[in-house]
Write an enzyme that holds these catalytic residues in place. Structure first.
Site, short mmCIF file in Angstrom:
data_model
loop_
_atom_site.label_atom_id
_atom_site.label_comp_id
_atom_site.label_asym_id
_atom_site.label_seq_id
_atom_site.Cartn_x
_atom_site.Cartn_y
_atom_site.Cartn_z
N LYS A 139 41.78 0.70 -2.65
CA LYS A 139 41.59 1.34 -1.34
C LYS A 139 41.05 0.29 -0.36
O LYS A 139 40.46 -0.67 -0.80
CB LYS A 139 40.58 2.50 -1.46
N HIS A 171 53.42 8.28 -10.81
CA HIS A 171 52.56 9.07 -9.92
C HIS A 171 53.31 10.34 -9.52
O HIS A 171 54.52 10.31 -9.34
CB HIS A 171 52.18 8.26 -8.69
#
Length: 468
Positions: A165, A284
């Site tokens: 992130k 994902h």
């Protein structure tokens, strides 16, 4: 036989409560909410018809084939406890309706058209029983759980990951730096966010290069095998494979794909490439909640998970039970077992409608990711067991001392929990004590414990089991 035109009721042809299902049938459990005034038998038969051989009126060409051989049959209907107008309708589909080795075709048939059907207010596919005869037409996961452990040389504990992130906006060089710090600190994997593909601020090739450099440096320093999930998802299949080829040329162990937005056709192609070239494949599930979150309409995630095991993937995100994203414990554990185990018994208390035999198709490692931190470690270790990946994005990069100490904190917490479990301690009861004890000799863990001691995501799950 004279042809009789006109609109016949579906239940006359497609509702067969006495029919025996075959071992080769694909069985489906649908949660049906009929429109007011539509009897459940008609609704169930309509689902069977519209997802197999039926159409709204009788057609002349029905006489040119054997409907009895090819039609789906609604063979059982049960009311949903606690709901006035919902029914579970069980439908059996003959295997010949489906193309071999194509998840795409299976879904197009079973859920392609019928969900817009006017006689139904809502429809949800709760579970599928895939027969061994059909499973054997799929390659499945490129490698599976055991081969992955052997490639990584890591045993007896869950694996640790971290999503880098901020997910968008970093340059490739700074991104690689974050990867290096996390891996050096003790994580096994770092991860591209699902929406990191190839954007103007960071093109895919630059990211791949800097991440490869980061993981080789971290491997050299720690003596452990490291990985970074390089997201190969792209706008075309050809571009996706091009990225996977480059990852293989760099010698990295694992690539990644968003299987729902990328599509099952692309995913299966990538899974075949990964098996042929020794790459692990991390999956994902971006977009899954659009499909699976409503309790009365859509497709339950356990079906999407089964489909992924057929299409191919070595890891898949499967909820956390304790973090910021949806997941009731029993339901989550139900589809976690469907991903990992070879044979799963029917168990309605965990949402499993059918006994499923995977006939030795490799297993998929469930990934717990989303709003989890060091205080969750005992619960996660207990819930998911060893064959799992625990991913702490903010829970690593948000550590007050930086990324590497954040990684150290997670690794220390994990090793402490595994050690305690192996000594026979009860992680559910003593979890906080175990973490506190470990933090006495790990200043990194102590700092992380201090930051997140109050954080909880307290909401009831939306998708719950039906109870009397």
């Amino acid at each position: 036989v004279g042809f009789k035109x006109g609109v016949x009721e579906y239940k006359l042809t497609y509702y067969t409560p006495e029919x025996e299902t075959k071992d080769t049938d694909i069985l489906a459990a649908f949660r049906v909410t009929p429109q007011p005034g539509v009897p459940p038998e008609e609704a169930g038969x309509a689902v069977a018809a519209e997802s197999s051989t039926g159409t709204w009126t009788t057609v002349w060409t029905d006489g040119l084939t054997s409907l009895d051989r090819y039609k789906g049959r609604c063979y059982h209907i049960e009311p949903v406890p606690g709901e006035a107008d919902q029914y579970i309708c069980y439908v059996a589909y003959p295997l010949d309706l489906f193309e071999e080795g194509s998840v795409t075709n299976m879904f197009t048939s079973i859920v392609g058209n019928v969900f817009g059907f006017k006689a139904l207010r809502a429809l949800r596919l709760e579970d599928l029983r895939i027969p061994p005869a059909y499973i054997k037409t799929f390659q499945g996961p490129p490698h599976g759980i055991q081969v992955e452990r052997d490639k990584l040389n890591k045993y007896g504990r869950p694996l640790l990951g971290c999503t880098i992130k901020p997910k968008l906006g970093l340059s490739a060089k700074n991104y690689g730096r974050a990867v290096y710090e996390c891996l050096r600190g003790g994580l096994d994997f770092t991860k591209d966010d699902e929406n990191v593909n190839s954007q103007p601020f960071m093109r895919w090739r630059d990211r791949f290069l800097f991440c490869a450099e980061a993981l080789y440096k971290a491997q050299a320093e720690t003596g452990e095998i490291k990985g970074h999930y390089l997201n190969a998802t792209a706008g075309t299949c050809e571009e996706m494979i091009k990225r996977a080829v480059f990852a293989r040329e760099l010698g990295v162990p694992i690539v990644m794909h968003d299987y729902l937005t990328g599509g099952f056709t692309a995913n299966t192609s990538l899974a075949h490439y990964c098996r042929d070239n020794g790459l692990l494949l991390h999956i994902h599930r971006a977009m899954h909640a659009v499909i699976d979150r409503q309790k009365n309409h859509g497709i339950h995630f356990r079906v999407l998970a089964k489909a992924l095991r057929m299409s191919g993937g070595d890891h898949i995100h499967a909820g956390t039970v304790v973090g910021k994203l949806e997941g009731e414990r029993d339901i989550t554990l139900g589809f976690v077992d469907l991903l990992r185990d070879d044979f799963i018994e029917k168990d309605r208390s965990r949402g499993i409608y059918f006994t499923q035999d995977w006939v030795s198709l490799p297993g998929v490692i469930p990934v717990a990711s989303g709003g989890i931190h060091v205080w969750h470690m005992p619960a996660l270790t207990e819930i998911f067991g060893d064959x799992s990946v625990l991913q702490f994005g903010g829970g690593t990069l948000g550590x007050p001392w930086g990324n590497a100490p954040g990684a150290v904190a997670n690794r220390v917490a994990l090793e402490a929990c595994v050690k305690a479990r192996n000594e026979g301690r009860d992680l559910a009861a003593e979890g906080n004590t175990i973490i506190r004890e470990a933090s006495k000799w790990s200043p990194e863990l102590a700092a992380a414990c201090e930051v997140w001691k109050e954080i909880k995501f307290e909401f009831a799950a939306v998708d719950t089991l039906d109870r009397e």
